[in-house]
Design a protein around this motif. Sequence first.
Motif, short mmCIF file in Angstrom:
data_model
loop_
_atom_site.label_atom_id
_atom_site.label_comp_id
_atom_site.label_asym_id
_atom_site.label_seq_id
_atom_site.Cartn_x
_atom_site.Cartn_y
_atom_site.Cartn_z
N GLY A 12 0.81 -1.21 0.00
CA GLY A 12 0.00 0.00 0.00
C GLY A 12 0.84 1.26 0.00
N ALA A 13 1.87 1.28 0.83
CA ALA A 13 2.74 2.46 0.91
C ALA A 13 3.48 2.67 -0.41
CB ALA A 13 3.72 2.30 2.06
N PHE A 14 3.94 1.59 -1.00
CA PHE A 14 4.70 1.70 -2.24
C PHE A 14 3.79 2.14 -3.38
CE2 PHE A 14 7.84 -0.02 -5.39
CZ PHE A 14 8.92 0.71 -4.91
N ARG A 15 2.54 1.67 -3.38
CA ARG A 15 1.59 2.06 -4.42
C ARG A 15 1.35 3.56 -4.39
NH1 ARG A 15 -3.29 3.59 -4.32
NH2 ARG A 15 -3.65 2.93 -2.16
N ILE A 16 1.25 4.15 -3.21
CA ILE A 16 1.01 5.58 -3.08
C ILE A 16 2.17 6.37 -3.69
CG2 ILE A 16 0.82 7.47 -1.43
CD1 ILE A 16 -0.72 5.50 0.40
N GLU A 17 3.39 5.92 -3.42
CA GLU A 17 4.56 6.61 -3.97
C GLU A 17 4.61 6.49 -5.49
OE1 GLU A 17 9.43 6.80 -3.45
OE2 GLU A 17 8.25 5.39 -2.28
N LEU A 18 4.36 5.29 -6.00
CA LEU A 18 4.36 5.07 -7.45
C LEU A 18 3.27 5.91 -8.11
CD1 LEU A 18 4.89 1.22 -7.35
CD2 LEU A 18 6.35 2.80 -8.63
N ARG A 19 2.09 5.95 -7.49
CA ARG A 19 0.97 6.70 -8.04
C ARG A 19 1.30 8.19 -8.11
NH1 ARG A 19 -3.88 9.03 -5.70
NH2 ARG A 19 -5.66 8.89 -7.15
N ALA A 20 1.90 8.72 -7.05
CA ALA A 20 2.25 10.14 -7.04
C ALA A 20 3.26 10.47 -8.14
CB ALA A 20 2.83 10.52 -5.67
N GLU A 21 4.25 9.62 -8.32
CA GLU A 21 5.25 9.86 -9.37
C GLU A 21 4.61 9.78 -10.75
OE1 GLU A 21 8.43 10.80 -9.12
OE2 GLU A 21 8.15 10.97 -6.96
N ALA A 22 3.74 8.80 -10.95
CA ALA A 22 3.08 8.62 -12.25
C ALA A 22 2.22 9.83 -12.60
CB ALA A 22 2.23 7.35 -12.24
N ILE A 23 1.46 10.34 -11.63
CA ILE A 23 0.61 11.50 -11.86
C ILE A 23 1.46 12.73 -12.20
CG2 ILE A 23 -1.00 13.11 -10.78
CD1 ILE A 23 -2.03 10.72 -9.12
N GLY A 24 2.55 12.91 -11.45
CA GLY A 24 3.41 14.05 -11.71
C GLY A 24 4.00 14.03 -13.12
N LEU A 25 4.43 12.86 -13.56
CA LEU A 25 4.98 12.74 -14.91
C LEU A 25 3.90 12.96 -15.96
CD1 LEU A 25 7.33 9.67 -14.39
CD2 LEU A 25 8.06 11.99 -14.94
N ALA A 26 2.71 12.43 -15.71
CA ALA A 26 1.62 12.60 -16.67
C ALA A 26 1.26 14.07 -16.84
CB ALA A 26 0.40 11.79 -16.22
N TRP A 27 1.25 14.83 -15.74
CA TRP A 27 0.95 16.26 -15.84
C TRP A 27 2.01 16.98 -16.67
CZ3 TRP A 27 -3.41 18.55 -15.52
CH2 TRP A 27 -4.38 18.12 -14.63
#
Length: 213
Positions: A12-27
């Motif tokens: 769960g913790a790792f998913r949150i970090e991956l999700r945040a990085e993915a969103i930042g790159l997508a923006w």
Amino acid sequence: MLDTEWSDSWRGAFRIELRAEAIGLAWRGWPVLPGTYPDTADRPEPGSTWTRPVPAHDDWQQRLGAHPRQVAAWWTGRPYSLLVATGTMVDAIEVDDRLGRRAATLLRATGNPAPIVAMPNGRWLFLTTSAERVPAVLAEHEDVEWHTEGSWIPLPPTPFEHGVVHWRVKPEIWGWRLPRAEAVHDVLVRALLGAHAEQPVAQPVFAAGSSAA
């Protein structure tokens, strides 16, 4: 080192970090896509060993350019690896540790090193703008791989079998600008041919507008 059996809390913790990085790159306009991760459910067949990520969906090329909200939804339920498709706005040259260190030393001499990713398998990725070709000495070298159209690369904090992908040089240091491919190719050729840091090295030229911020 990572076990292929993740605890629920760690996942769960790792998913949150991956999700945040993915969103930042997508923006920023980077073509992100979800990749497989070290979990029993994502192994190609029972008993096989997971070593590095590949796109999680067969239609990954049709998913490129998704809105950040869609990207966020992909990572809401599962800790997908973070992949970026190459061949449009970004390419990468993958090399071994020895060549990577040589090239990084030469790039530091210019004062403008390119974004560099290090993988737990001892391989390095030098990120550049997209190019139509690479020098023959690189293309023909058995230990050099050019990631361009139809390929992808993992970005931090993607897990591998024995560790996590990390930045050697973060792209934000240079305002998220990618260096022109030809300049980095030249440095890699010099490193491959044994050039020394004290020899003159061409200054990498950063592409105007390559930052999607």
